[in-house]
Design a protein around this motif. Sequence first.
Motif, short mmCIF file in Angstrom:
data_model
loop_
_atom_site.label_atom_id
_atom_site.label_comp_id
_atom_site.label_asym_id
_atom_site.label_seq_id
_atom_site.Cartn_x
_atom_site.Cartn_y
_atom_site.Cartn_z
N UNK A 118 6.05 11.50 -0.35
CA UNK A 118 6.33 10.07 -0.16
C UNK A 118 5.14 9.23 -0.60
N UNK A 119 3.92 9.70 -0.27
CA UNK A 119 2.72 8.94 -0.62
C UNK A 119 2.53 8.82 -2.12
N UNK A 122 -4.64 6.34 -2.81
CA UNK A 122 -4.72 5.51 -4.02
C UNK A 122 -3.51 5.71 -4.93
N UNK A 123 -2.63 6.62 -4.53
CA UNK A 123 -1.48 6.93 -5.39
C UNK A 123 -0.17 6.55 -4.70
N UNK A 124 0.76 6.04 -5.47
CA UNK A 124 2.11 5.82 -4.95
C UNK A 124 3.03 5.48 -6.11
N UNK A 125 4.30 5.82 -5.94
CA UNK A 125 5.30 5.47 -6.96
C UNK A 125 5.15 6.20 -8.28
N UNK A 128 2.07 -1.09 -1.87
CA UNK A 128 3.16 -0.33 -1.27
C UNK A 128 2.90 -0.04 0.20
N UNK A 136 -4.77 10.59 -1.98
CA UNK A 136 -3.35 10.21 -1.84
C UNK A 136 -3.17 8.75 -1.40
N UNK A 173 2.35 2.37 2.79
CA UNK A 173 1.89 3.73 2.54
C UNK A 173 2.24 4.67 3.68
N UNK A 174 2.73 5.87 3.37
CA UNK A 174 3.13 6.78 4.44
C UNK A 174 1.96 7.59 5.01
N UNK A 175 0.72 7.21 4.69
CA UNK A 175 -0.40 8.05 5.14
C UNK A 175 -0.51 8.09 6.66
N UNK A 196 8.03 4.97 -3.54
CA UNK A 196 7.51 3.61 -3.44
C UNK A 196 7.67 2.87 -4.75
N UNK A 197 7.13 1.66 -4.79
CA UNK A 197 7.21 0.84 -6.00
C UNK A 197 6.48 1.54 -7.15
N UNK A 252 1.23 1.35 -10.83
CA UNK A 252 0.83 0.29 -11.77
C UNK A 252 -0.30 0.69 -12.71
#
Lengths: 513, 113
Positions: A450-451, A382-385, B60, A380, B62-64, A455-456, A459
């Motif tokens: 959220x994670x 490494x992941x967002x958006x 970003x 998690x 991060x919420x971690x 977020x942006x 990519x």
Amino acid sequence: MSVEFLIEHSPALAIALPLVAAFAAPLFGKLGSFLRNLWVLLMLAFTELVVLLMGQDVLANGARVYALGASVPSLTSPFGFPIRIVLVADAMSALFAVTAVSIALLAFIYSWKYMSDKGGVDKFYTLLLLLTAAMAGLCLTGDFFTLFVFLEVSSIASAGLVAYNRSGKSLEAAFKYTVVSAVGALFLLFGVGILYGKYHLLNMAAIAAEMAISSSFLDVAALSMLASALLLKSGAFPVHMWKPDAYQQAPVNVTIMLVTTALLSLYVLFRICFTIFVPVMGSTLGWLAVVLGAASIFVGVTMALPQKNLRRLIGYAAVAEVGYILMGVGTSMVSISRMDGFAVQALSGGVFHMINDVLDMSLIFLVAGGILYVTKKQDITELSGLGHRSGFLTVMFAIALLAISGMPPMNGFASKLLIYESVYFLNPMLAIIGIAGSMMMLALFVKIFASVFLGAPYRGIVAPLPLSMAFVMCVLAFFIIVFGLFPNVALDLIVTPAVQALLGKAAYIGGVI
Amino acid sequence: MIGRLFITQSGMWNPLSFVVAAVIILVIVYIIRSTGTKKYKKGTEQTVAFFSGGKAPEENVHPENLYWGFFEAMKRYYKWLMKFHTGIVNDYVYSFVLLVVVVAAVLLLGGAV
């Protein structure tokens, strides 16, 4: 082949069809992957039809008993006591047989594209079908030795599937699973041996009838071993450690089968407790189940919070979910001698939550599999958006997180409400632990949401999600929402008949002997 | 059917009320959102994420570490919990043996027979 024939032989067919399909799958694999997949799909769909017919029949006409090898399938006791392998389909066992086969069918549809670029798929499907046969057997078996055999088949098939990726970590997880399952099976066999030594019987109904007349210390010893072994298979605290290991390393389409197998172990535990061991368990086993349930909830959610791997995190959440079921059914066990309205409600909540847990956990694992498929990542951090790139996965994850956290109007709320309310009357502190566990579960999954999705915009490369995988998630989400919006329908149609069958000890024994 | 009350032993709830509440909340959210303005200039500070008044990291936020305070407060509990979760299969079996003993002891001492 008429519908009457299918219904009459449905308990045997539910086990035999996936078994035949398992051994024929590699032969069809020689002819091509499409033919093999078609074979597996048709056989699983046929098995699904058979168990649905069986379910409809037991709801309309009561329990169906099937003696393998008898001239007349219902002839279980030609010499005054049950011989041969006896299968029993009542509303409870049929409900879980339908659940198990449905999850196997969905796991296969999900696998069609998910496994298309992987090697060893023939062996994978063989093990998947063997596990399906074992799960159907666990639901329908009426004797202890066959129970042991099916438990072993499920363990061996599961271990093979956990090791499917053949990486160091997946082999380690499979090894741990094998060791733990073997030790559990050994104790289960020891418990069965004690019962056989005392009663010279293996049939559950016959042992129940005998135990009602004369119970002793040996029955308690047998119950201790059987209950411990089944709690181990279910992944309850303090024997839950294998669960995150296996759930993290197995392919997600296998993980949903493992989730179902774990819950079937609980089904077997509840079946033997309510049908056989009532004279010896008193209220103490119920209290133990409630305490272990509360501990499973607390340890499960607190261990899930610091995890960074999505599937390991969900694995710990699955430990907490088992805790809710133990808490609900344990509450009814405490009141086994009088079974008032709250005790029946607790049992209904527990059984309803078993079905809901299969749906919720399966959906969230399949979404995790979808994330892995489209991004090739599962950490998690490494992941967002991802929400900007895959709206479908975002919506599915949101539905699953609300359901697992017991948020209205999802299915998890309906079953947890029944559990909280019943447990409160047993001890308000336990209800507080349950509600706090749900709140922490929500906090946990909001963090992941959220994670991973907010977020942006993400990519990296996002591959398109195959239609078959999306279809399976939609089916699970549909049932989650329907059971949440119409809890009365789920209770009236499937849960209440199952609970009545579980409590109908006399009818069960009378049907077999 | 959606409006049918879900009656429990000492209470009830109505899924319809939650669906209606959700719809009302979504409408309010939509109204608040529609009052926003699009008069911002791309590529200026107006579009940079707010990060406690400081410069936001390139990746970003991060919420971690969202529950850092919780972990800090529960440090001793987590230290014990992690010690319990060694990942060694021998410990898994010890836990199981412990469970068998506890179940047997509770059933026997609880006067089940």
